[in-house]
Design an enzyme around this catalytic site. Sequence first.
Site, PDB file in Angstrom:
ATOM      1  N   ASN A   6       0.863  -1.180   0.000  1.00  0.00           N
ATOM      2  CA  ASN A   6       0.000   0.000   0.000  1.00  0.00           C
ATOM      3  C   ASN A   6       0.905   1.237   0.000  1.00  0.00           C
ATOM      4  O   ASN A   6       1.681   1.438   0.939  1.00  0.00           O
ATOM      5  CB  ASN A   6      -0.900  -0.031   1.243  1.00  0.00           C
ATOM      6  N   HIS A  49       1.117   6.271   1.706  1.00  0.00           N
ATOM      7  CA  HIS A  49       1.883   7.240   2.498  1.00  0.00           C
ATOM      8  C   HIS A  49       3.061   7.856   1.755  1.00  0.00           C
ATOM      9  O   HIS A  49       3.654   8.822   2.231  1.00  0.00           O
ATOM     10  CB  HIS A  49       2.265   6.633   3.851  1.00  0.00           C
ATOM     11  N   HIS A 105      -5.592   3.665  -1.572  1.00  0.00           N
ATOM     12  CA  HIS A 105      -6.915   4.011  -1.060  1.00  0.00           C
ATOM     13  C   HIS A 105      -7.233   5.429  -1.548  1.00  0.00           C
ATOM     14  O   HIS A 105      -6.581   6.383  -1.119  1.00  0.00           O
ATOM     15  CB  HIS A 105      -6.868   3.951   0.476  1.00  0.00           C
ATOM     16  N   ARG A 118      -9.259   8.157  -0.962  1.00  0.00           N
ATOM     17  CA  ARG A 118     -10.195   8.609   0.079  1.00  0.00           C
ATOM     18  C   ARG A 118     -11.072   9.741  -0.433  1.00  0.00           C
ATOM     19  O   ARG A 118     -10.653  10.520  -1.286  1.00  0.00           O
ATOM     20  CB  ARG A 118      -9.407   9.097   1.302  1.00  0.00           C
ATOM     21  N   ARG A 171      -6.844  12.824   0.940  1.00  0.00           N
ATOM     22  CA  ARG A 171      -5.736  13.272   1.792  1.00  0.00           C
ATOM     23  C   ARG A 171      -4.367  12.761   1.319  1.00  0.00           C
ATOM     24  O   ARG A 171      -3.359  13.332   1.641  1.00  0.00           O
ATOM     25  CB  ARG A 171      -5.969  12.886   3.257  1.00  0.00           C
ATOM     26  N   GLU A 191      -8.605   0.413  -2.717  1.00  0.00           N
ATOM     27  CA  GLU A 191      -9.438   0.426  -1.505  1.00  0.00           C
ATOM     28  C   GLU A 191     -10.340   1.637  -1.599  1.00  0.00           C
ATOM     29  O   GLU A 191      -9.880   2.733  -1.940  1.00  0.00           O
ATOM     30  CB  GLU A 191      -8.563   0.575  -0.263  1.00  0.00           C
ATOM     31  N   THR A 236      -8.057   3.469   8.527  1.00  0.00           N
ATOM     32  CA  THR A 236      -9.304   2.708   8.545  1.00  0.00           C
ATOM     33  C   THR A 236      -9.448   2.003   9.897  1.00  0.00           C
ATOM     34  O   THR A 236      -8.608   1.183  10.259  1.00  0.00           O
ATOM     35  CB  THR A 236      -9.292   1.659   7.405  1.00  0.00           C
ATOM     36  N   GLU A 289     -11.125  -9.497   2.939  1.00  0.00           N
ATOM     37  CA  GLU A 289      -9.840  -9.169   3.566  1.00  0.00           C
ATOM     38  C   GLU A 289     -10.105  -9.053   5.057  1.00  0.00           C
ATOM     39  O   GLU A 289     -10.903  -8.214   5.494  1.00  0.00           O
ATOM     40  CB  GLU A 289      -9.285  -7.853   3.016  1.00  0.00           C
ATOM     41  N   HIS A 321      -3.718  -4.738   7.595  1.00  0.00           N
ATOM     42  CA  HIS A 321      -3.833  -3.595   8.502  1.00  0.00           C
ATOM     43  C   HIS A 321      -2.937  -3.760   9.723  1.00  0.00           C
ATOM     44  O   HIS A 321      -3.079  -4.725  10.462  1.00  0.00           O
ATOM     45  CB  HIS A 321      -5.268  -3.319   8.972  1.00  0.00           C
TER      46      HIS A 321
HETATM   47  N1  PXP Z   1      -5.880  -3.160   4.178  1.00  0.00           N
HETATM   48  C1  PXP Z   1      -6.829  -2.196   4.190  1.00  0.00           C
HETATM   49  C2  PXP Z   1      -8.209  -2.565   3.775  1.00  0.00           C
HETATM   50  C3  PXP Z   1      -6.519  -0.875   4.585  1.00  0.00           C
HETATM   51  O1  PXP Z   1      -7.499   0.049   4.609  1.00  0.00           O
HETATM   52  C4  PXP Z   1      -5.193  -0.560   4.917  1.00  0.00           C
HETATM   53  C5  PXP Z   1      -4.831   0.849   5.263  1.00  0.00           C
HETATM   54  O2  PXP Z   1      -5.030   1.663   4.171  1.00  0.00           O
HETATM   55  C6  PXP Z   1      -4.237  -1.584   4.857  1.00  0.00           C
HETATM   56  C7  PXP Z   1      -4.607  -2.879   4.519  1.00  0.00           C
HETATM   57  C8  PXP Z   1      -2.793  -1.338   5.175  1.00  0.00           C
HETATM   58  O3  PXP Z   1      -2.644  -0.997   6.520  1.00  0.00           O
HETATM   59  P1  PXP Z   1      -1.227  -0.517   7.057  1.00  0.00           P
HETATM   60  O4  PXP Z   1      -0.911   0.784   6.385  1.00  0.00           O
HETATM   61  O5  PXP Z   1      -1.437  -0.387   8.525  1.00  0.00           O
HETATM   62  O6  PXP Z   1      -0.229  -1.578   6.681  1.00  0.00           O
END
Ligand code: PXP
Length: 236
Positions: A7, A10, A43, A45, A49, A70, A101, A151, A191
């Site tokens: 992901n 960031h 994601h 959003r 952001r 996402e 999330t 998921e 997550h």
């Molecule tokens: N899976 C989903 C559905 C999420 O919303 C997120 C955060 O955007 C992640 C995985 C990844 O989480 P993390 O950034 O804490 O690894």
Amino acid sequence: MVKLCVNIDHIATVRQVRLAEEPDPVAAAVICELAGAEGITVHLREDRRHIQDRDLYVLKKTVKTKLNLEMALTNEIVNIALDVKPDMVTFVPEKRKELTTEGGLNVIANKTALKKAIKKLHDKGIIVSLFIDPDIDQIHVSRVLKADYVELHTGKYADSKNEKTKDRELAKLQKAGSSVIKAGLRLNAGHGLDYRNVIPIASIPGVEDLNIGYSIIARAVFVGLDKAVREMKRLI
Ligand code: PXP
């Protein structure tokens, strides 16, 4: 084989802090793929952001592995997904004020809207995943809704403050994982996963994709993105 989907939200967070052009999530996606990531997750959003619409359109053209979007269950974002056609869409709950999330999507409460959205996405050949808590009722309704994947939200496991709660949360995820497979659904997880807590989750039977963002990007600040991805790949 368990797959790593990175992901890259960031990377965009850092760019948006200055409303600048760098760092570019598209460049990050290329580095992740070269380092062995099997998928790229973003994601989009509602408040934009981090990831912007343009990022998503360019990623669709450049990602060679698999693009997982996402998103919240809103008409605006569903229409963007139908236009972009990522390989996979993962529905997540979204609150404006949250830092990330917070919980799984309540698929029971959102059944009617989800049914319509899933049909539209399936008609365009897009795979649909639902981000849910490890809860048997949520799993059953996900199956009824004809989702392709669920998921499982690993946040509670990842945030556990002691071994006892961690073991309890892991047991819930293992049990839910087996219910997902028995229900004929495919299984992803994510997550809060990091270099210390990922192995037990990668060991859940049937798990396919791990969506991991924050820990990889945080480590990349010190060791570089290529190395951070390779280290996570080696672990899982
Ligand atoms: N899976 C989903 C559905 C999420 O919303 C997120 C955060 O955007 C992640 C995985 C990844 O989480 P993390 O950034 O804490 O690894």
